[in-house]
Write a protein that holds these residues in place. Structure first.
Motif, PDB file in Angstrom:
ATOM      1  N   VAL A 110      43.131  86.903  52.176  1.00  0.00           N
ATOM      2  CA  VAL A 110      43.874  88.126  52.639  1.00  0.00           C
ATOM      3  C   VAL A 110      45.317  87.782  53.254  1.00  0.00           C
ATOM      4  CG1 VAL A 110      41.679  88.976  53.266  1.00  0.00           C
ATOM      5  CG2 VAL A 110      43.269  87.830  55.007  1.00  0.00           C
ATOM      6  N   ALA A 111      45.999  88.588  53.116  1.00  0.00           N
ATOM      7  CA  ALA A 111      47.484  88.705  53.830  1.00  0.00           C
ATOM      8  C   ALA A 111      47.833  89.883  54.077  1.00  0.00           C
ATOM      9  CB  ALA A 111      48.434  88.009  52.592  1.00  0.00           C
ATOM     10  N   PHE A 112      48.409  90.139  55.314  1.00  0.00           N
ATOM     11  CA  PHE A 112      49.100  91.083  55.848  1.00  0.00           C
ATOM     12  C   PHE A 112      50.389  91.525  55.858  1.00  0.00           C
ATOM     13  CE2 PHE A 112      44.913  90.778  57.745  1.00  0.00           C
ATOM     14  CZ  PHE A 112      44.194  92.027  57.606  1.00  0.00           C
ATOM     15  N   CYS A 113      50.796  92.742  55.543  1.00  0.00           N
ATOM     16  CA  CYS A 113      52.287  93.200  55.618  1.00  0.00           C
ATOM     17  C   CYS A 113      52.509  93.898  56.988  1.00  0.00           C
ATOM     18  CB  CYS A 113      52.632  94.479  54.466  1.00  0.00           C
ATOM     19  SG  CYS A 113      52.503  93.478  52.930  1.00  0.00           S
ATOM     20  N   HIS A 114      53.560  93.519  57.542  1.00  0.00           N
ATOM     21  CA  HIS A 114      53.868  94.186  58.745  1.00  0.00           C
ATOM     22  C   HIS A 114      54.131  95.406  58.924  1.00  0.00           C
ATOM     23  CE1 HIS A 114      55.544  94.447  62.876  1.00  0.00           C
ATOM     24  NE2 HIS A 114      54.946  93.175  63.068  1.00  0.00           N
ATOM     25  N   PRO A 115      53.354  96.287  59.760  1.00  0.00           N
ATOM     26  CA  PRO A 115      53.509  97.670  59.716  1.00  0.00           C
ATOM     27  C   PRO A 115      54.797  98.185  59.936  1.00  0.00           C
ATOM     28  CG  PRO A 115      52.244  97.103  61.583  1.00  0.00           C
ATOM     29  CD  PRO A 115      52.486  95.823  60.803  1.00  0.00           C
ATOM     30  N   ARG A 116      56.095  97.481  60.496  1.00  0.00           N
ATOM     31  CA  ARG A 116      57.379  97.872  60.811  1.00  0.00           C
ATOM     32  C   ARG A 116      58.116  98.229  59.574  1.00  0.00           C
ATOM     33  NH1 ARG A 116      58.073  92.637  63.407  1.00  0.00           N
ATOM     34  NH2 ARG A 116      58.395  91.174  61.724  1.00  0.00           N
ATOM     35  N   SER A 117      57.497  97.507  58.461  1.00  0.00           N
ATOM     36  CA  SER A 117      58.041  97.747  57.065  1.00  0.00           C
ATOM     37  C   SER A 117      57.247  98.611  56.034  1.00  0.00           C
ATOM     38  CB  SER A 117      58.158  96.305  56.393  1.00  0.00           C
ATOM     39  OG  SER A 117      59.253  95.464  57.023  1.00  0.00           O
ATOM     40  N   THR A 118      56.394  99.247  56.636  1.00  0.00           N
ATOM     41  CA  THR A 118      55.088  99.790  55.840  1.00  0.00           C
ATOM     42  C   THR A 118      54.721 101.241  56.524  1.00  0.00           C
ATOM     43  OG1 THR A 118      53.308  98.798  56.728  1.00  0.00           O
ATOM     44  CG2 THR A 118      54.398  97.985  54.429  1.00  0.00           C
ATOM     45  N   GLY A 119      55.955 101.857  56.980  1.00  0.00           N
ATOM     46  CA  GLY A 119      55.728 103.261  57.721  1.00  0.00           C
ATOM     47  C   GLY A 119      54.828 103.204  58.706  1.00  0.00           C
ATOM     48  N   GLY A 120      54.557 102.053  59.480  1.00  0.00           N
ATOM     49  CA  GLY A 120      53.559 102.084  60.643  1.00  0.00           C
ATOM     50  C   GLY A 120      52.252 101.793  60.193  1.00  0.00           C
TER      51      GLY A 120
END
Length: 128
Positions: A110-120
């Motif tokens: 897995v890997a996560f994208c930061h919510p500040r870059s994905t509309g929260g």
């Protein structure tokens, strides 16, 4: 990419599994303790899962629940090539929580994208 699961933070995965299992006619497909949390996957008819995240002993889900309360924690998208998905996200200027794939629940990477870059929205890429 395709929908894989929605992760829901809860203080009681058993009760929530009973509730959503009955409401959605979704049987438990997998359970495990991983990374300071108990995880229960409910299989949805037609594909995808509800992933219930219960803190086991502190950790990020306990911190999340203390800060935000119970509810939707993340949305996961299945990808065929996780490193390529991360490169694509970087090319789009998306901040990443995980620069490289890491072990996740159910033996997946897995890997996560930061919510500040994905509309929260906390977005997880998962490779089966």
């Amino acid at each position: 990419m395709r929908f894989d699961h929605v992760g829901v933070a809860t203080r009681d995965a058993t009760d929530l599994a009973d509730l959503f299992g009955g409401l959605l006619d979704a049987p438990v497909a997998h359970e495990e303790t991983f990374d300071d949390m108990r995880i229960v996957f409910l299989e949805l008819d037609g594909g995808g899962y509800f992933e219930l995240l219960e803190p086991d002993a502190g950790g990020t889900i306990a911190e999340y629940l203390d800060r935000e309360g119970p509810g939707v924690h993340h949305v996961a998208l299945a990808v065929d090539d996780l490193p390529a998905a991360l490169d694509h996200a970087r090319d789009l200027g998306i901040d990443l929580v995980d620069e490289e794939p890491r072990p996740g629940a159910w033996g997946h990477e897995v890997a996560f994208c930061h919510p500040r870059s994905t509309g929260g929205v906390l977005v997880e890429f998962v490779e089966h």
